[in-house]
Design a protein around this motif. Structure first.
Motif, short mmCIF file in Angstrom:
data_model
loop_
_atom_site.label_atom_id
_atom_site.label_comp_id
_atom_site.label_asym_id
_atom_site.label_seq_id
_atom_site.Cartn_x
_atom_site.Cartn_y
_atom_site.Cartn_z
N ARG A 175 0.83 -1.21 0.00
CA ARG A 175 0.00 0.00 0.00
C ARG A 175 0.86 1.25 0.00
NH1 ARG A 175 -3.60 -3.31 3.06
NH2 ARG A 175 -2.75 -2.73 5.08
N LEU A 205 -7.67 4.82 -0.95
CA LEU A 205 -7.67 3.49 -0.33
C LEU A 205 -8.89 3.28 0.56
CD1 LEU A 205 -3.91 2.97 0.60
CD2 LEU A 205 -5.19 1.94 -1.28
N ARG A 299 -6.08 -7.61 -2.65
CA ARG A 299 -6.47 -7.01 -1.37
C ARG A 299 -6.85 -8.11 -0.39
NH1 ARG A 299 -11.78 -3.39 -2.30
NH2 ARG A 299 -11.35 -3.08 -0.09
N LEU A 367 -8.56 -1.21 4.05
CA LEU A 367 -7.18 -1.10 3.60
C LEU A 367 -6.34 -0.18 4.49
CD1 LEU A 367 -7.67 -0.96 -0.28
CD2 LEU A 367 -7.13 -2.92 1.18
N ASP A 371 -4.26 -5.88 8.73
CA ASP A 371 -4.70 -6.93 7.81
C ASP A 371 -5.44 -8.07 8.51
OD1 ASP A 371 -1.89 -6.77 5.52
OD2 ASP A 371 -3.67 -5.52 5.74
#
Length: 372
Positions: A175, A205, A299, A367, A371
Protein backbone atom coordinates in the motif's frame (compact mmCIF):
# COMPACT_ATOMS: atom_id res chain seq x y z
CA UNK A 1 1.26 -9.32 -49.97
CA UNK A 2 -0.93 -11.50 -52.18
CA UNK A 3 -1.55 -15.13 -51.36
CA UNK A 4 -2.59 -17.90 -53.78
CA UNK A 5 -6.08 -19.21 -53.07
CA UNK A 6 -7.47 -22.47 -54.40
CA UNK A 7 -10.28 -21.21 -56.67
CA UNK A 8 -11.10 -23.68 -59.45
CA UNK A 9 -10.65 -22.34 -63.02
CA UNK A 10 -14.30 -23.06 -63.85
CA UNK A 11 -15.70 -21.20 -60.79
CA UNK A 12 -18.07 -18.35 -61.64
CA UNK A 13 -16.17 -15.38 -60.17
CA UNK A 14 -18.29 -12.21 -59.82
CA UNK A 15 -17.15 -9.14 -61.76
CA UNK A 16 -16.64 -7.02 -58.62
CA UNK A 17 -14.10 -9.54 -57.31
CA UNK A 18 -11.95 -8.95 -60.38
CA UNK A 19 -12.20 -5.15 -60.16
CA UNK A 20 -11.58 -4.86 -56.39
CA UNK A 21 -8.05 -3.83 -55.36
CA UNK A 22 -7.18 -3.70 -51.65
CA UNK A 23 -4.33 -1.34 -52.53
CA UNK A 24 -6.89 1.39 -53.13
CA UNK A 25 -7.52 1.53 -49.37
CA UNK A 26 -5.35 2.15 -46.28
CA UNK A 27 -3.36 -0.93 -45.33
CA UNK A 28 -4.74 -2.81 -42.29
CA UNK A 29 -3.34 -5.78 -40.40
CA UNK A 30 -4.89 -7.98 -37.72
CA UNK A 31 -3.20 -9.84 -34.90
CA UNK A 32 -4.31 -12.17 -32.12
CA UNK A 33 -2.85 -11.95 -28.61
CA UNK A 34 -2.95 -14.67 -25.94
CA UNK A 35 -3.45 -13.18 -22.46
CA UNK A 36 -2.73 -16.20 -20.28
CA UNK A 37 -2.96 -15.90 -16.49
CA UNK A 38 -2.20 -18.47 -13.80
CA UNK A 39 -1.86 -18.72 -10.02
CA UNK A 40 1.34 -19.93 -8.40
CA UNK A 41 1.25 -21.24 -4.84
CA UNK A 42 4.63 -20.54 -3.26
CA UNK A 43 5.41 -18.70 -0.03
CA UNK A 44 2.28 -16.77 -0.98
CA UNK A 45 -0.14 -17.02 -3.86
CA UNK A 46 0.95 -15.02 -6.91
CA UNK A 47 -1.03 -14.11 -10.01
CA UNK A 48 1.24 -14.59 -13.02
CA UNK A 49 1.10 -13.71 -16.69
CA UNK A 50 2.67 -15.71 -19.52
CA UNK A 51 4.87 -13.26 -21.44
CA UNK A 52 7.55 -13.29 -24.12
CA UNK A 53 10.56 -11.01 -24.29
CA UNK A 54 10.71 -9.40 -27.71
CA UNK A 55 13.88 -10.22 -29.57
CA UNK A 56 13.75 -7.36 -32.07
CA UNK A 57 12.54 -3.79 -32.47
CA UNK A 58 10.24 -2.11 -31.99
CA UNK A 59 10.32 -2.67 -28.23
CA UNK A 60 13.20 -5.12 -28.34
CA UNK A 61 13.91 -6.42 -24.82
CA UNK A 62 10.47 -5.56 -23.45
CA UNK A 63 7.88 -8.12 -22.42
CA UNK A 64 4.77 -8.66 -24.53
CA UNK A 65 1.87 -11.04 -24.85
CA UNK A 66 2.39 -14.05 -27.12
CA UNK A 67 0.70 -13.14 -30.37
CA UNK A 68 1.16 -12.28 -34.00
CA UNK A 69 -0.36 -11.59 -37.37
CA UNK A 70 -3.15 -13.75 -38.72
CA UNK A 71 -2.22 -16.33 -41.34
CA UNK A 72 -4.44 -17.10 -44.28
CA UNK A 73 -5.00 -20.52 -42.70
CA UNK A 74 -6.29 -19.09 -39.41
CA UNK A 75 -10.05 -19.37 -39.13
CA UNK A 76 -10.22 -16.26 -36.91
CA UNK A 77 -8.23 -14.18 -34.42
CA UNK A 78 -8.93 -16.71 -31.68
CA UNK A 79 -7.17 -19.42 -33.64
CA UNK A 80 -4.34 -17.01 -34.46
CA UNK A 81 -3.83 -16.26 -30.75
CA UNK A 82 -3.88 -19.96 -29.85
CA UNK A 83 -1.42 -20.78 -32.65
CA UNK A 84 0.95 -17.99 -31.61
CA UNK A 85 0.77 -19.10 -27.97
CA UNK A 86 1.97 -22.54 -29.00
CA UNK A 87 4.63 -21.25 -31.42
CA UNK A 88 6.10 -18.65 -29.04
CA UNK A 89 5.87 -20.49 -25.70
CA UNK A 90 5.36 -24.17 -26.48
CA UNK A 91 2.19 -24.11 -24.36
CA UNK A 92 -1.17 -25.20 -25.73
CA UNK A 93 -4.26 -23.14 -25.02
CA UNK A 94 -6.14 -24.04 -21.82
CA UNK A 95 -9.79 -25.01 -21.69
CA UNK A 96 -10.83 -21.57 -20.46
CA UNK A 97 -10.55 -19.07 -23.32
CA UNK A 98 -12.75 -16.02 -23.81
CA UNK A 99 -12.57 -12.87 -25.90
CA UNK A 100 -11.20 -9.95 -23.89
CA UNK A 101 -11.32 -6.93 -26.24
CA UNK A 102 -9.99 -5.54 -29.51
CA UNK A 103 -7.42 -2.75 -29.62
CA UNK A 104 -7.22 -0.44 -32.62
CA UNK A 105 -5.90 2.92 -31.42
CA UNK A 106 -4.12 4.72 -34.23
CA UNK A 107 -0.36 4.26 -33.82
CA UNK A 108 -0.51 1.48 -31.20
CA UNK A 109 2.05 -0.42 -33.27
CA UNK A 110 4.95 1.81 -34.45
CA UNK A 111 5.47 -0.41 -37.49
CA UNK A 112 2.47 1.41 -38.94
CA UNK A 113 4.76 4.36 -39.74
CA UNK A 114 7.61 2.38 -41.30
CA UNK A 115 8.61 3.64 -44.74
CA UNK A 116 11.20 5.55 -46.76
CA UNK A 117 12.18 9.18 -47.23
CA UNK A 118 12.49 10.73 -50.68
CA UNK A 119 16.07 12.03 -50.96
CA UNK A 120 15.03 14.96 -53.14
CA UNK A 121 11.87 16.21 -51.44
CA UNK A 122 12.39 14.87 -47.95
CA UNK A 123 8.83 13.51 -48.00
CA UNK A 124 8.20 10.37 -45.96
CA UNK A 125 6.25 7.57 -47.62
CA UNK A 126 4.78 5.14 -45.11
CA UNK A 127 4.54 1.51 -46.15
CA UNK A 128 3.44 -0.03 -42.87
CA UNK A 129 -0.05 -1.22 -42.00
CA UNK A 130 -2.27 -0.05 -39.18
CA UNK A 131 -2.50 -2.95 -36.73
CA UNK A 132 -5.59 -4.02 -34.79
CA UNK A 133 -5.34 -6.84 -32.29
CA UNK A 134 -7.94 -9.07 -30.69
CA UNK A 135 -6.91 -10.23 -27.21
CA UNK A 136 -8.13 -13.47 -25.65
CA UNK A 137 -8.14 -14.15 -21.92
CA UNK A 138 -6.85 -17.63 -21.10
CA UNK A 139 -6.94 -18.98 -17.54
CA UNK A 140 -4.53 -21.76 -16.58
CA UNK A 141 -4.74 -23.97 -13.47
CA UNK A 142 -1.48 -25.89 -13.93
CA UNK A 143 1.09 -23.63 -15.61
CA UNK A 144 3.77 -25.50 -17.52
CA UNK A 145 7.30 -24.23 -18.09
CA UNK A 146 7.29 -22.21 -21.35
CA UNK A 147 9.93 -22.37 -24.07
CA UNK A 148 10.70 -19.25 -26.10
CA UNK A 149 10.63 -19.60 -29.87
CA UNK A 150 9.84 -17.71 -33.07
CA UNK A 151 10.82 -13.99 -32.70
CA UNK A 152 10.78 -14.11 -28.87
CA UNK A 153 14.06 -14.16 -26.94
CA UNK A 154 12.43 -16.07 -24.08
CA UNK A 155 9.04 -16.96 -22.67
CA UNK A 156 8.36 -16.77 -18.95
CA UNK A 157 5.73 -16.51 -16.25
CA UNK A 158 5.92 -13.15 -14.47
CA UNK A 159 4.17 -11.58 -11.48
CA UNK A 160 1.28 -9.45 -12.75
CA UNK A 161 2.00 -6.84 -10.08
CA UNK A 162 5.54 -6.30 -11.35
CA UNK A 163 3.81 -4.41 -14.20
CA UNK A 164 0.87 -2.92 -12.25
CA UNK A 165 2.33 -2.59 -8.72
CA UNK A 166 -0.26 -0.07 -7.46
CA UNK A 167 -2.97 -2.72 -7.98
CA UNK A 168 -1.63 -4.90 -5.15
CA UNK A 169 -2.70 -3.48 -1.77
CA UNK A 170 -2.63 -6.67 0.30
CA UNK A 171 -0.35 -5.31 3.05
CA UNK A 172 1.15 -2.11 4.38
CA UNK A 173 4.36 -2.37 2.33
CA UNK A 174 2.47 -2.72 -0.93
CA UNK A 175 0.00 0.00 0.00
CA UNK A 176 2.95 2.31 0.59
CA UNK A 177 3.85 1.88 -3.09
CA UNK A 178 0.28 2.65 -4.14
CA UNK A 179 0.31 5.77 -1.99
CA UNK A 180 3.55 6.80 -3.70
CA UNK A 181 1.77 6.57 -7.05
CA UNK A 182 -1.10 8.58 -5.59
CA UNK A 183 1.28 11.33 -4.46
CA UNK A 184 2.85 11.45 -7.93
CA UNK A 185 -0.62 11.83 -9.45
CA UNK A 186 -1.45 14.58 -6.96
CA UNK A 187 1.67 16.40 -8.13
CA UNK A 188 0.56 16.05 -11.74
CA UNK A 189 -2.95 17.28 -10.91
CA UNK A 190 -1.65 20.36 -9.10
CA UNK A 191 -4.53 22.72 -8.39
CA UNK A 192 -6.74 21.37 -11.15
CA UNK A 193 -9.88 20.38 -9.24
CA UNK A 194 -11.14 18.04 -11.95
CA UNK A 195 -7.86 16.13 -12.04
CA UNK A 196 -7.64 16.00 -8.24
CA UNK A 197 -11.18 14.62 -8.04
CA UNK A 198 -10.33 11.88 -10.55
CA UNK A 199 -7.19 10.93 -8.63
CA UNK A 200 -9.13 10.71 -5.36
CA UNK A 201 -11.93 8.75 -7.01
CA UNK A 202 -9.57 6.10 -8.38
CA UNK A 203 -6.74 5.96 -5.83
CA UNK A 204 -8.47 6.56 -2.47
CA UNK A 205 -7.67 3.49 -0.33
CA UNK A 206 -10.68 4.20 1.91
CA UNK A 207 -12.96 3.64 -1.09
CA UNK A 208 -10.85 1.27 -3.19
CA UNK A 209 -12.56 -0.48 -6.09
CA UNK A 210 -10.34 -3.34 -7.24
CA UNK A 211 -12.17 -3.67 -10.56
CA UNK A 212 -11.31 -0.17 -11.85
CA UNK A 213 -7.93 -1.24 -13.16
CA UNK A 214 -8.47 0.09 -16.68
CA UNK A 215 -9.45 3.55 -15.42
CA UNK A 216 -6.41 3.78 -13.17
CA UNK A 217 -4.13 2.77 -16.04
CA UNK A 218 -5.74 5.32 -18.39
CA UNK A 219 -5.15 8.08 -15.83
CA UNK A 220 -1.48 7.14 -15.48
CA UNK A 221 -1.03 7.22 -19.27
CA UNK A 222 -2.76 10.60 -19.45
CA UNK A 223 -0.47 11.94 -16.73
CA UNK A 224 2.62 10.71 -18.64
CA UNK A 225 3.95 9.24 -15.40
CA UNK A 226 4.38 5.88 -17.14
CA UNK A 227 6.65 5.51 -20.22
CA UNK A 228 3.67 4.48 -22.36
CA UNK A 229 2.26 7.98 -21.86
CA UNK A 230 5.46 9.65 -23.17
CA UNK A 231 6.21 7.59 -26.28
CA UNK A 232 6.78 9.14 -29.69
CA UNK A 233 5.37 7.60 -32.84
CA UNK A 234 8.29 5.13 -32.94
CA UNK A 235 7.57 3.80 -29.45
CA UNK A 236 10.48 5.63 -27.80
CA UNK A 237 10.31 7.50 -24.50
CA UNK A 238 12.86 9.25 -22.33
CA UNK A 239 13.44 7.40 -19.02
CA UNK A 240 12.78 9.12 -15.70
CA UNK A 241 14.30 8.58 -12.28
CA UNK A 242 10.97 7.50 -10.76
CA UNK A 243 9.99 5.00 -13.48
CA UNK A 244 10.56 2.08 -11.08
CA UNK A 245 7.65 3.28 -8.94
CA UNK A 246 5.28 2.52 -11.80
CA UNK A 247 6.39 -1.03 -12.59
CA UNK A 248 7.86 -2.60 -15.68
CA UNK A 249 7.14 -1.15 -19.11
CA UNK A 250 5.62 -3.47 -21.71
CA UNK A 251 5.70 -3.46 -25.50
CA UNK A 252 2.98 -1.80 -27.57
CA UNK A 253 -0.19 -1.20 -25.50
CA UNK A 254 0.20 -4.51 -23.68
CA UNK A 255 0.06 -3.01 -20.18
CA UNK A 256 -3.34 -1.61 -21.12
CA UNK A 257 -4.38 -5.12 -22.14
CA UNK A 258 -3.06 -6.45 -18.82
CA UNK A 259 -5.06 -3.84 -16.89
CA UNK A 260 -8.20 -4.81 -18.82
CA UNK A 261 -7.59 -8.52 -18.18
CA UNK A 262 -7.00 -7.98 -14.47
CA UNK A 263 -10.19 -5.96 -14.10
CA UNK A 264 -12.13 -8.60 -16.03
CA UNK A 265 -11.01 -11.52 -13.88
CA UNK A 266 -11.47 -9.56 -10.65
CA UNK A 267 -15.09 -9.03 -11.57
CA UNK A 268 -15.64 -12.55 -12.90
CA UNK A 269 -14.63 -14.40 -9.74
CA UNK A 270 -17.60 -12.75 -8.01
CA UNK A 271 -20.26 -14.20 -10.29
CA UNK A 272 -18.61 -16.90 -12.44
CA UNK A 273 -17.18 -19.70 -10.26
CA UNK A 274 -15.91 -21.36 -13.44
CA UNK A 275 -13.37 -18.53 -13.82
CA UNK A 276 -12.04 -19.03 -10.29
CA UNK A 277 -11.93 -22.81 -10.75
CA UNK A 278 -10.01 -22.35 -14.02
CA UNK A 279 -7.21 -20.80 -11.96
CA UNK A 280 -7.30 -22.90 -8.78
CA UNK A 281 -8.32 -26.26 -10.17
CA UNK A 282 -11.50 -28.12 -9.10
CA UNK A 283 -10.36 -28.83 -5.51
CA UNK A 284 -8.81 -26.61 -2.85
CA UNK A 285 -8.93 -25.89 0.85
CA UNK A 286 -10.78 -22.78 2.01
CA UNK A 287 -7.49 -21.14 2.98
CA UNK A 288 -6.18 -21.82 -0.53
CA UNK A 289 -9.32 -20.36 -2.06
CA UNK A 290 -8.98 -17.26 0.09
CA UNK A 291 -5.32 -16.81 -0.84
CA UNK A 292 -6.22 -17.24 -4.51
CA UNK A 293 -8.97 -14.59 -4.33
CA UNK A 294 -6.64 -12.22 -2.48
CA UNK A 295 -3.93 -12.68 -5.12
CA UNK A 296 -6.41 -11.99 -7.93
CA UNK A 297 -8.07 -9.01 -6.25
CA UNK A 298 -4.85 -7.68 -4.75
CA UNK A 299 -6.47 -7.01 -1.37
CA UNK A 300 -6.99 -8.90 1.93
CA UNK A 301 -10.12 -10.78 3.03
CA UNK A 302 -11.68 -11.44 6.43
CA UNK A 303 -10.98 -15.15 7.02
CA UNK A 304 -14.12 -16.38 8.79
CA UNK A 305 -16.46 -14.21 6.73
CA UNK A 306 -14.84 -15.43 3.53
CA UNK A 307 -15.66 -19.00 4.50
CA UNK A 308 -19.29 -18.06 5.02
CA UNK A 309 -19.28 -16.24 1.67
CA UNK A 310 -18.21 -19.23 -0.46
CA UNK A 311 -19.51 -22.14 1.66
CA UNK A 312 -22.38 -20.80 3.80
CA UNK A 313 -24.07 -23.21 6.25
CA UNK A 314 -27.14 -25.00 4.93
CA UNK A 315 -29.42 -22.89 7.13
CA UNK A 316 -28.06 -19.63 5.67
CA UNK A 317 -30.39 -17.37 3.71
CA UNK A 318 -31.19 -18.99 0.36
CA UNK A 319 -29.89 -16.02 -1.60
CA UNK A 320 -26.32 -16.54 -0.36
CA UNK A 321 -24.43 -18.33 -3.19
CA UNK A 322 -22.68 -21.57 -2.30
CA UNK A 323 -19.91 -22.41 -4.74
CA UNK A 324 -17.94 -25.16 -2.96
CA UNK A 325 -18.77 -28.19 -0.84
CA UNK A 326 -16.86 -30.68 1.30
CA UNK A 327 -15.20 -33.72 -0.23
CA UNK A 328 -14.56 -35.61 3.02
CA UNK A 329 -10.82 -35.48 2.30
CA UNK A 330 -8.05 -33.51 3.96
CA UNK A 331 -4.84 -31.94 2.68
CA UNK A 332 -1.70 -33.53 4.09
CA UNK A 333 0.17 -31.03 6.23
CA UNK A 334 3.85 -30.34 5.69
CA UNK A 335 6.00 -31.21 8.68
CA UNK A 336 4.91 -33.00 11.84
CA UNK A 337 3.90 -30.07 14.03
CA UNK A 338 0.57 -29.83 15.85
CA UNK A 339 -2.61 -28.91 14.03
CA UNK A 340 -5.46 -30.42 12.06
CA UNK A 341 -5.07 -31.16 8.36
CA UNK A 342 -7.33 -28.74 6.42
CA UNK A 343 -10.42 -30.02 4.64
CA UNK A 344 -10.48 -30.11 0.87
CA UNK A 345 -13.50 -28.59 -0.87
CA UNK A 346 -14.66 -29.00 -4.46
CA UNK A 347 -16.46 -26.60 -6.76
CA UNK A 348 -20.13 -27.55 -7.06
CA UNK A 349 -21.25 -28.59 -10.54
CA UNK A 350 -24.37 -26.41 -10.51
CA UNK A 351 -22.37 -23.33 -9.51
CA UNK A 352 -19.65 -23.90 -12.11
CA UNK A 353 -22.06 -24.39 -14.99
CA UNK A 354 -24.04 -21.19 -14.36
CA UNK A 355 -23.66 -17.50 -13.71
CA UNK A 356 -24.61 -16.78 -10.10
CA UNK A 357 -27.92 -14.96 -9.68
CA UNK A 358 -26.42 -13.17 -6.67
CA UNK A 359 -22.74 -12.27 -6.88
CA UNK A 360 -20.44 -13.32 -4.06
CA UNK A 361 -20.03 -10.47 -1.60
CA UNK A 362 -16.40 -10.81 -0.66
CA UNK A 363 -15.69 -9.54 2.88
CA UNK A 364 -12.78 -7.21 2.10
CA UNK A 365 -10.79 -5.91 5.05
CA UNK A 366 -10.36 -2.13 5.38
CA UNK A 367 -7.18 -1.10 3.60
CA UNK A 368 -6.23 1.46 6.22
CA UNK A 369 -6.60 -1.01 9.12
CA UNK A 370 -4.60 -4.03 10.25
CA UNK A 371 -4.70 -6.93 7.81
CA UNK A 372 -5.74 -9.50 10.40
Amino acid sequence: MSEPIDIPPDEDVPEWAVRYNAGDYPLQAVTGDAVALALENGTEWTLRALLVERGKDPFGGLDAWPGGFMDWEDADTRQAAIRELDEETGIRAPEYVEALASYSRNGRDPRQFAGTRDEKTGAWTARGARVTTAAYLMLVSEPAEPKGADDATRAHWADVYAYLPWEDVRDDARRAGTLGVRRALDGWAGRDRTRLARVRDLFDLDDWNEERTAERWALLVESALVPEGRRDRWGRSEPRDDDALFGREMAFDHREILADALGRIRGKIKYMPAALMALTGPRATLDELQAACEAIAGRPLHRSNFRRAVAPPARTEARAPRIVGKTGQRREREGKGPGVAPEIYRFLDDAVRARLDTSIRFPWLPLTASDR
